[in-house]
Design a protein around this motif. Structure first.
Motif: not given
Length: 464
Positions: A134, A78, A81-82, A65
């Motif tokens: 994402a 997440d 930010r993913k 990750p």
């Protein structure tokens, strides 16, 4: 000076509208798109020009990750930010930004004139994989050194929809849609790139389909030329060069100086910096005098202005503007060095007295080139607008009243507003006789250039 002076307005708009990024596409050799990744003996190979969904699925699963920085901390979240990431010791790619000539393209796009001769070093940072859904919410990159000025994002030719890079600076916004660029005919051996200054806010929108695969570089000013800088191939397409209007800075500044109605007897022109810089923490404590070093870190319109002044025979100077927020009438003080006043005796001295007497400071008398009254907005936030109003209420128009009589001062005619991009704040103890209190000292960076009278602009005038 009238508010509709075309020459002044042209210079102001030329400086403030210079783009803080460049972008484009570059055709590369198929061997540059071969990626090796893995740890230990578990190494895999992908040809990204013809990568299958299964191969990209495996690459995403091999990633960890991706974190992000916040207040000097590394955070995993997440909801903000993913994405997946690989460190540089976990992958090897045939493409190299320096060998491909891309660093030369970026240098000529982000800088102009003498500034274009600066040496730039590109440091490979990470590989990131953005799969379906994402994203990365708005953020700015944390400079990893004082000489780091920007970032380079190279998007590799894996099909994807969404995942656009949104760039924002000074209330303007631009979109770099790598998915659309890499879906054009013949784009299987093409990379897309975007390079931007460190103070540019950016985000990655949600990926709808496919994989957005990127490698990123940190960009640094370098005292010497490092590595091999090749020439870009004929397949280069620069979509958004920032040099589109910075070359005009010299022409517009020259036109302003040729106008005999502007500062006909000479004076000082002031410019608020348009970009943020990674100012050393030592500035807060006054342990160093880094203004000369900062001249070499200027970028965008700031660098173009500094270079234009020198080309015209002028001597631009960076100043620190000091001001405090409590216990005495506020006067902005100009200094050519970083200092620290940690404490003082309120009954015998003021902060103004200490700085002027001990450090050779100058009271900054603010004027605007746009109107015959103090402008409503001297800076970019409410706090400093209130500060300006307090100065006007205390000292009257131009702050030219008996309270400043006899004090060493410098009248500065501002072309662009002073900004708080480079604000530093420190705290000092104030002895008020019966009790001690705290007051804050703020420091801002401003570029000032002295000009001579009409017809003799390059002649230096004494401090006034």
């Amino acid at each position: 000076m009238s508010a509709d002076n075309d020459t002044v307005l042209r210079l102001r708009s030329t400086l403030t509208e210079s783009l803080p990024y460049c972008s484009g596409t570059l055709d590369v050799h198929s061997r540059d798109l071969v990626l090796y990744y893995g740890k230990g003996t578990q190494t895999r190979r992908i040809d990204l020009s013809v990568a299958t969904t299964d191969e990209l699925d495996a690459l995403e699963k091999a990633c960890e990750p991706a974190p992000f920085g916040r207040n000097d901390q590394t955070i995993f979240d997440d909801s903000y930010r993913k994405a997946g990431k690989m460190e540089i010791d976990e992958f090897m790619l045939g493409f190299d930004a320096e060998r491909a000539g891309l660093i030369e393209v970026i240098r000529s796009s982000l800088f102009h004139g003498a500034e274009e001769e600066k040496f730039v070093r590109a440091e490979l940072y990470k590989l990131n994989v953005y799969g379906k859904d994402a994203f990365f919410k708005p953020h700015t990159d944390t400079p990893r050194a004082e000489n780091m000025f920007g970032s380079l994002v190279v998007v590799l030719p894996t099909p994807h929809e969404g995942g656009a890079l949104i760039l924002r600076h000074d209330q303007r916004e631009w979109t770099f849609d790598s998915g659309a660029l890499l879906s054009e005919p013949g784009a299987t051996s093409r990379i897309a790139f975007a390079s931007f200054f460190s103070d540019v806010e950016h985000e990655v929108t949600s990926v709808k389909t496919g994989y957005r695969l990127t490698i990123t570089y940190n960009l640094y000013f370098s005292p010497t030329r490092i590595g091999y800088f090749g020439a870009p191939s004929s397949g280069l397409r620069v979509l958004q060069p920032t040099s589109a209007n910075t070359p005009a800075v010299s022409d517009v500044l020259a036109a302003l100086l040729a106008d005999n109605s502007i500062l006909s007897e000479g004076g000082a022109l002031g410019f608020g910096l348009q970009h943020q810089y990674p100012l050393p923490k030592s500035w807060i404590d006054g342990d160093s005098n880094p203004l000369e070093a900062l001249q070499g870190w200027l970028k965008g319109g700031d660098a173009a202005l500094f270079s234009a002044c020198k080309d015209l025979g002028l001597k631009p100077q960076l100043y620190l503007v000091y001001e405090n927020d409590n216990y005495e009438p506020i006067l902005p003080i100009l200094l050519k060095q970083a200092i620290e006043v940690s404490e003082y005796d309120m009954e015998n001295d003021s902060v103004t007295d200490v700085i002027l007497r001990q450090w050779g400071g100058l009271v900054m008398l603010y004027h605007s080139l746009f109107s015959d009254s103090v402008p409503e907005k001297v800076c970019d936030d409410g706090k400093r607008r209130k500060y300006l109003q307090r100065l006007e209420d205390t000292y009257g128009y131009g702050y030219r009243v008996k309270e400043t009589a006899g004090l060493p001062s410098k009248t500065v005619h501002m072309v662009t507003e002073m900004t708080t991009f480079n604000e530093l704040k420190s705290t000092m103890v104030v002895d008020m006789g019966n009790e001690a209190g705290l007051c804050h000292m703020y420091k801002y960076v401003c570029l000032i250039v002295d000009v001579g009278p009409a017809g003799k602009r390059s002649e230096m005038r004494p401090e006034n």
